[in-house]
Design a protein around this motif. Structure first.
Motif, PDB file in Angstrom:
ATOM      1  N   LYS A  66       7.825   2.563  -7.579  1.00 14.09           N
ATOM      2  CA  LYS A  66       6.931   3.277  -8.310  1.00 14.09           C
ATOM      3  C   LYS A  66       5.429   3.159  -7.796  1.00 14.09           C
ATOM      4  O   LYS A  66       5.207   1.919  -7.935  1.00 14.09           O
ATOM      5  CB  LYS A  66       6.985   3.042  -9.889  1.00 14.09           C
ATOM      6  CG  LYS A  66       6.063   3.367 -10.875  1.00 14.09           C
ATOM      7  CD  LYS A  66       6.377   4.413 -11.843  1.00 14.09           C
ATOM      8  CE  LYS A  66       5.205   5.243 -12.403  1.00 14.09           C
ATOM      9  NZ  LYS A  66       5.352   6.234 -13.335  1.00 14.09           N
ATOM     10  N   CYS A  67       4.673   4.270  -7.607  1.00 14.83           N
ATOM     11  CA  CYS A  67       3.391   4.014  -7.170  1.00 14.83           C
ATOM     12  C   CYS A  67       2.534   4.053  -8.691  1.00 14.83           C
ATOM     13  O   CYS A  67       2.563   5.339  -9.386  1.00 14.83           O
ATOM     14  CB  CYS A  67       3.000   4.805  -6.154  1.00 14.83           C
ATOM     15  SG  CYS A  67       1.196   4.941  -5.932  1.00 14.83           S
ATOM     16  N   PHE A  68       1.680   3.255  -9.150  1.00  9.45           N
ATOM     17  CA  PHE A  68       0.817   3.654 -10.115  1.00  9.45           C
ATOM     18  C   PHE A  68      -0.206   4.085  -9.632  1.00  9.45           C
ATOM     19  O   PHE A  68      -1.323   4.467 -10.633  1.00  9.45           O
ATOM     20  CB  PHE A  68       0.563   2.238 -10.847  1.00  9.45           C
ATOM     21  CG  PHE A  68       1.855   1.769 -11.571  1.00  9.45           C
ATOM     22  CD1 PHE A  68       2.209   2.186 -12.793  1.00  9.45           C
ATOM     23  CD2 PHE A  68       2.838   0.730 -10.962  1.00  9.45           C
ATOM     24  CE1 PHE A  68       3.327   1.428 -13.464  1.00  9.45           C
ATOM     25  CE2 PHE A  68       3.657   0.270 -11.495  1.00  9.45           C
ATOM     26  CZ  PHE A  68       4.175   0.591 -12.750  1.00  9.45           C
ATOM     27  N   GLY A  69      -0.554   4.435  -8.823  1.00  8.67           N
ATOM     28  CA  GLY A  69      -1.952   5.441  -8.288  1.00  8.67           C
ATOM     29  C   GLY A  69      -1.391   6.940  -8.287  1.00  8.67           C
ATOM     30  O   GLY A  69      -2.051   7.583  -8.715  1.00  8.67           O
ATOM     31  N   CYS A  70      -0.505   7.117  -7.403  1.00 10.54           N
ATOM     32  CA  CYS A  70      -0.137   8.732  -7.414  1.00 10.54           C
ATOM     33  C   CYS A  70       1.123   9.001  -8.303  1.00 10.54           C
ATOM     34  O   CYS A  70       1.276  10.253  -8.469  1.00 10.54           O
ATOM     35  CB  CYS A  70       0.265   9.128  -6.031  1.00 10.54           C
ATOM     36  SG  CYS A  70       1.401   8.452  -5.245  1.00 10.54           S
ATOM     37  N   GLY A  71       1.625   7.968  -8.646  1.00 12.56           N
ATOM     38  CA  GLY A  71       2.734   8.471  -9.832  1.00 12.56           C
ATOM     39  C   GLY A  71       4.388   8.553  -9.006  1.00 12.56           C
ATOM     40  O   GLY A  71       5.171   8.874  -9.849  1.00 12.56           O
ATOM     41  N   LEU A 102       0.816  -1.243  -0.028  1.00 10.50           N
ATOM     42  CA  LEU A 102      -0.062  -0.011   0.051  1.00 10.50           C
ATOM     43  C   LEU A 102       0.808   1.276   0.001  1.00 10.50           C
ATOM     44  O   LEU A 102       1.895   1.321   0.774  1.00 10.50           O
ATOM     45  CB  LEU A 102      -0.823   0.030   1.326  1.00 10.50           C
ATOM     46  CG  LEU A 102      -2.081  -0.945   1.251  1.00 10.50           C
ATOM     47  CD1 LEU A 102      -2.688  -0.802   2.717  1.00 10.50           C
ATOM     48  CD2 LEU A 102      -2.997  -0.865   0.066  1.00 10.50           C
ATOM     49  N   CYS A 103       0.625   2.146  -0.887  1.00  8.09           N
ATOM     50  CA  CYS A 103       1.496   3.372  -1.090  1.00  8.09           C
ATOM     51  C   CYS A 103       1.509   4.190   0.266  1.00  8.09           C
ATOM     52  O   CYS A 103       0.348   4.524   0.525  1.00  8.09           O
ATOM     53  CB  CYS A 103       0.791   4.157  -2.165  1.00  8.09           C
ATOM     54  SG  CYS A 103       1.883   5.828  -2.609  1.00  8.09           S
ATOM     55  N   PRO A 104       2.757   4.687   0.741  1.00 12.49           N
ATOM     56  CA  PRO A 104       2.669   5.406   1.848  1.00 12.49           C
ATOM     57  C   PRO A 104       2.487   6.846   1.496  1.00 12.49           C
ATOM     58  O   PRO A 104       2.450   7.593   2.300  1.00 12.49           O
ATOM     59  CB  PRO A 104       4.061   5.200   2.418  1.00 12.49           C
ATOM     60  CG  PRO A 104       4.864   4.845   1.119  1.00 12.49           C
ATOM     61  CD  PRO A 104       4.092   4.185   0.270  1.00 12.49           C
ATOM     62  N   PHE A 105       2.228   7.236   0.149  1.00 16.57           N
ATOM     63  CA  PHE A 105       2.298   8.800  -0.029  1.00 16.57           C
ATOM     64  C   PHE A 105       0.754   9.015  -0.650  1.00 16.57           C
ATOM     65  O   PHE A 105       0.550  10.250  -0.776  1.00 16.57           O
ATOM     66  CB  PHE A 105       3.147   8.681  -1.332  1.00 16.57           C
ATOM     67  CG  PHE A 105       4.562   8.657  -0.963  1.00 16.57           C
ATOM     68  CD1 PHE A 105       5.302   9.216  -0.015  1.00 16.57           C
ATOM     69  CD2 PHE A 105       5.294   7.698  -1.501  1.00 16.57           C
ATOM     70  CE1 PHE A 105       6.588   9.068   0.403  1.00 16.57           C
ATOM     71  CE2 PHE A 105       6.730   7.073  -1.380  1.00 16.57           C
ATOM     72  CZ  PHE A 105       7.322   7.809  -0.465  1.00 16.57           C
ATOM     73  N   HIS A 106       0.102   8.126  -0.739  1.00 20.57           N
ATOM     74  CA  HIS A 106      -1.334   8.671  -0.950  1.00 20.57           C
ATOM     75  C   HIS A 106      -2.377   7.616  -0.291  1.00 20.57           C
ATOM     76  O   HIS A 106      -2.051   6.281  -0.057  1.00 20.57           O
ATOM     77  CB  HIS A 106      -1.615   8.749  -2.475  1.00 20.57           C
ATOM     78  CG  HIS A 106      -2.114   7.542  -3.044  1.00 20.57           C
ATOM     79  ND1 HIS A 106      -1.076   6.852  -3.548  1.00 20.57           N
ATOM     80  CD2 HIS A 106      -3.229   6.989  -3.696  1.00 20.57           C
ATOM     81  CE1 HIS A 106      -1.561   5.623  -4.392  1.00 20.57           C
ATOM     82  NE2 HIS A 106      -3.063   5.956  -4.099  1.00 20.57           N
ATOM     83  N   ASN A 107      -3.669   7.790  -0.059  1.00 18.32           N
ATOM     84  CA  ASN A 107      -4.475   6.936   0.384  1.00 18.32           C
ATOM     85  C   ASN A 107      -4.917   5.987  -0.702  1.00 18.32           C
ATOM     86  O   ASN A 107      -5.683   6.324  -1.501  1.00 18.32           O
ATOM     87  CB  ASN A 107      -5.832   7.462   1.281  1.00 18.32           C
ATOM     88  CG  ASN A 107      -5.405   7.789   2.352  1.00 18.32           C
ATOM     89  OD1 ASN A 107      -4.491   7.148   3.414  1.00 18.32           O
ATOM     90  ND2 ASN A 107      -5.605   9.131   2.980  1.00 18.32           N
TER      91      ASN A 107
HETATM   92 ZN   LIG Z   1       0.873   6.436  -4.196  1.00 18.76          ZN
END
Ligand SMILES: [Zn+2]
Length: 644
Positions: free
Chosen positions: A47-52, A26-31
């Motif tokens: 790389k987070c494919f949610g927030c980039g 789970l990305c620590p930079f966005h929910n």
């Molecule tokens: Zn993210």
């Protein structure tokens, strides 16, 4: 960097599970509820494919722990038991370090002295303490902010400090003691004192407010600049605010010491002040280490409003988000916090926070009234602010909003912004700002990306090939350069060449430049190494010290893509397996060149339309014809690959 295992580093903060060759969490930079945060141990990147968000281990630590670059390296060195050899400091540096320590010893002593004066002397209590109480400061706040009092005598503090063994040299350098015509006296006399803390909570200077009503003396007096106190890089209250700034993902910016303390008392602790100076870029960058969001709290007088305009533009320029809360006439954050309940204050500053564009438009619209000339200058003023936003998508959203508020078409606003850009970026390729020119009207959001550069796709392909396949070899015909045919290959006169050399020779040959300055910078690095007979490794670029470069390389490396897509997209069919890479590379180089020539042609056509001299016109036309010939050859070569 070789010792670092990114999965270990990130694994301490994020629960990672194996998914194929990668790890997922789970990305620590966005929910998010479904994991899109990917770690590649092989490439050493996340790389987070949610927030980039993407980066290497150092980037992760800088982002997550708010480390500076050296701090992140030191953290990793410690983790992997690697000793960092700091450059041996020179005598001069040692001296400077000693001097800093000596100065901080003096300021720490001074704080204790001034606090003692506040609490333990009759005058301190009757004047200093009663002033703080009158302002509504609680005992715990006075304690927390280490407030103090300086008596109204010539040199009581300096004498005591010298008696205690502090050197006059350091007393003078902190500015606490002033020496004039051989006589020494205290800088702060008859004032209450607000110590100024650095990021680690040590005291580096003081702000003093006068308590008598003498007109010839300034209301506030600050420590002068010293090697420990650089006004433009310090924010009052940052030491007490920084954790809460991260948690709340917002920072309130106020004007004075008392505003900071009053808001703290009311339970709003993510607040700082730019006391002693007007807001500086360094101060904004300091806030940015903790959050990208700033809410400015200003009192509603003319000066406050005008001051906020300057601040807004500076904050926008740093790519941060800015909101403004304007207090009712006669109120400032300090008085409002004192006269209202915590819940009321919180509601006012969250509900009352206006987006900068609405705020600025409202104010200026009132000022301009119906005067068309004033309105035009108002529009220019607001457009200038919008043009400062570095992110294209955010910028275009604001263009839309402005268009409605100001009753001006989007095209006009965009044209105005582009005009500003042309001025600002003319001929400059060295500051790593991607081509910011945006297209007007409804296709704004969609075309924004495509129009960053008309050659974006081709340029990216070339960089990707150089990153992924530099050392692979391909076979090309000897005469390829003359004819630009690429294929077919006749067995008798072929040349084996590595892909990096092949690509680079084609780009150098015509001195093609990349429109995206980051691509150009990456290319330059690769080219430079190749000239020395070396290939550039992905690791080298991923861990490159310029974050714009490492970020771009990581981005390219972590975007799912294969050359086969390129074949499919361009209908390239080849029979033999080993021909595929070759065809794709040649195709990409040709596509790149073709696009560059297309751009050149457009430029020459434009120039041609402005030529009046017959001879010059003839020369221009011949040049254009020659370019068109080359382009036709390239295109037919590409066509041949497609058929072949
Ligand atoms: Zn993210």
């Amino acid at each position: 960097m070789e010792a670092v295992r990114i999965e270990d580093v990130i694994g301490e903060y994020v629960n990672l599970r194996k998914r194929g060759v990668n790890l997922l969490g789970l990305c620590p930079f966005h929910n998010e509820k479904t994991p899109s945060f990917t770690v590649s141990p092989a490439k050493g990147i996340f790389k987070c494919f949610g927030c980039g968000k993407a980066g290497n281990a150092v980037g992760f630590l800088m982002e997550h722990e708010h480390f500076s670059y050296p701090e992140a390296l030191k953290f990793l060195a410690k983790k992997y038991h690697i000793e960092i050899e700091e450059e041996k400091i020179t005598e001069e540096e040692q001296h400077a370090q000693d001097e800093r320590e000596s100065l901080m010893a003096v300021t720490a002593y001074a704080q204790q002295y001034f606090s003692r004066m506040l609490h333990n002397t009759a005058l301190g209590k009757s004047i200093g303490l009663s002033y703080f109480k009158h302002r509504g400061f609680r005992d715990d706040s006075i304690e927390k902010f280490q407030l103090g009092y300086a008596q109204d005598t010539w040199d009581a503090f300096s004498s005591k400090a010298i008696e205690e063994g502090y050197k006059i040299e350091y007393l003078e350098k902190t500015g606490l003691t002033i020496i004039k015509e051989g006589k020494r006296y205290d800088r702060f006399r008859g004032r209450v004192l607000f110590p100024i803390h650095n990021l680690s909570g040590r005291i580096i200077g003081f702000g003093g407010r006068i308590l008598s009503a003498e007109k010839d003396k300034p209301k506030y007096l600050n420590s002068p600049e010293s090697i420990i106190y650089n006004k433009s890089k310090v924010l009052y209250g940052i030491y007490f605010a920084r954790t809460e700034m991260v948690k709340k993902d917002n920072c309130y910016l106020v004007e004075g010491y008392t505003d900071v303390i009053s808001l703290h008392q009311a339970g709003v602790t993510n607040v700082v002040a730019s006391s002693g100076t007007s807001l500086t870029t360094d101060q904004i960058k300091l806030i940015k280490r903790y959050t990208p969001n700033i809410t400015i709290l200003y009192d509603g007088d003319e000066a406050g409003i005008k001051a906020s305009f300057r601040g807004i533009d500076m904050i926008l320029e740093e790519g941060m988000n800015v909101k403004i809360v304007l207090f009712p006439p006669g109120e400032d954050p300090d008085s409002f916090a004192r006269n209202h309940r915590t819940s009321e204050l919180e509601e006012f500053i969250t509900e009352g926070a206006k987006d900068f564009i609405l705020f600025k438009t409202d104010i200026l619209r009132q000022e301009a009234g119906k005067d068309p000339i004033k309105k035009a200058s108002l529009i220019r003023d607001i457009v200038k602010s919008v043009s400062l936003i570095p992110d294209g998508i955010t910028r275009s959203v604001y263009v839309k909003e402005c268009s409605v508020l100001l009753e001006v078409s989007e095209q006009i606003l965009v044209a105005e912004i582009n005009k500003i850009y042309r001025k600002r970026f003319s001929g400059k390729y060295d500051n790593f700002i991607p081509d910011p020119i945006i297209k007007p009207k409804s296709t704004l959001l969609k075309t924004e990306k495509a129009e960053v550069s008309k050659s974006e796709g081709q340029e990216r392909d070339i960089i990707r090939i150089l990153l992924q396949f530099a050392e692979e070899e391909i076979q090309i015909p000897e005469n390829e350069n003359n004819e630009n045919t690429g294929l077919p290959v006749s067995k008798t006169d072929i040349q084996v060449i590595d892909i990096a050399s092949y690509v680079v020779s084609h780009i150098q040959e015509d001195d093609f430049k990349f429109e995206n300055p980051i691509y150009q910078a990456i290319y330059d690095l690769i080219f430079e190494k190749l000239e020395h007979g070396e290939f550039t490794t992905q690791e080298y670029l991923i861990n490159y010290t310029n974050p714009a470069i490492s970020q771009m390389v990581i981005d390219i490396m972590s975007t799912p893509y294969s050359l086969s897509e390129n074949w499919r997209k361009n209908k390239i069919y080849v029979k033999r397996e080993e021909d595929r890479l070759q065809s794709a590379v040649i195709h990409s180089v040709n596509a790149f060149k073709s696009r560059k020539i297309e751009r050149k042609l457009a430029q020459h056509f434009k120039e041609m339309s402005e030529i009046t001299d017959e001879e010059a016109l003839q020369a221009k036309m011949e040049y254009i014809k020659a370019l068109q010939d080359i382009q036709r050859k390239i295109n037919s070569a590409m066509g041949r690959i497609i058929v072949g």
